[in-house]
Each structure stands twice: as structure tokens, then as C-alpha cells.
Scaffold this motif. Structure first.
Motif: not given
Length: 140
Positions: A42-47
Motif C-alpha cells: 500500500k502506498p504510505i509514507q513511513n520510514e
């Protein structure tokens, strides 16, 4: 003039890039082994989340993983091979001295995990690292 300055200023801001991260397709209970059908991207911003499905498949959920939320690095680990209250072989080795005895695992652990163990002879609580054969190596 103000509009041009605003556009120039906005172009200097860093863009939030979204990468595909691994998320559960359904709720995965703690201590369950994760299979390929349990997860999706899923496209999510999380490093702090996994980006490769291969890194997650075969691992064990340390906590309950909820559908659609990123799987973070601390959320999973190797499957436990030592169960709580299991009798395990304890080994200690230093400077040519090797001691083998039995202990009781006070927590679950997978290969490489640091677990608490109670020495059955002395009743002392120790920490050790779970080995691939299910024994626990105690260090000083």
C-alpha cells in the motif's frame, strides 16, 4: 510578483514521497506466522515500515497487526522456537570453561532473541540468546 514568489517558495519545499509499504490484508494475531496471502502493498509514507514482502513472509507477529496499517520493523521477528516455561539446555563458555545445565524459559523467543531463563539448579534468573537448535547461550 507576489504570486511568482509564492510559486518559487512552494517549489523549494520537499515533496512527501509515498513508497509502497507492506500492510496486512487482514488482522494478524500476535504469535501468528505471516504468509504471503496475509499481506499486501500500500502506498504510505513511513520510514520505519517494511517495503519488501519477502522480508515479512515467514516472520512471526510480535503484536496484533491490523489490516491496512504498515508493518513496522519492531512488529515482527523470527518465529519462536522456545516457548514460555519450556525446559531448555543452557550453555556458558568462557576461556576454555564450558558449562551445560537445564533451565526454564521465562518468555518466548526466536533464533537470536535475548530471553530470560531460570537456572533450575540455582534458581537464578539469567539472560541468554536463543540458538538455532533451541538451546540458550548465556553470556556474562
Amino acid at each position: 510578483m507576489i504570486r511568482l514568489a509564492l510559486i518559487s517558495w512552494l517549489m523549494c519545499l520537499p515533496l512527501a514521497l509515498f513508497a509502497e509499504v507492506v500492510v496486512p490484508a487482514k488482522t494478524i494475531r500476535a504469535n501468528a506466522t505471516i504468509t504471503a496471502s496475509d499481506i499486501t502493498l500500500k502506498p504510505i509514507q513511513n520510514e520505519n515500515a517494511y517495503t519488501l514482502m519477502a522480508d515479512v513472509v515467514g516472520q512471526e507477529a510480535r503484536t496484533t497487526l491490523y489490516a491496512g496499517r504498515p508493518i513496522l520493523f519492531d512488529d515482527i521477528g523470527p518465529p519462536a522456537i522456545v516457548s514460555r516455561n519450556q525446559i531448555v539446555l543452557l550453555s556458558y563458555q568462557s576461556s576454555g570453561l564450558k558449562i551445560l545445565t537445564e533451565g526454564r524459559a521465562l518468555q518466548r523467543g526466536g533464533v537470536g532473541d535475548r530471553v530470560r531463563i531460570m537456572n533450575l539448579d540455582s534458581r537464578a534468573t539469567l539472560f541468554g540468546q536463543v540458538q538455532a537448535d533451541g538451546s540458550v547461550r548465556v553470556s556474562n
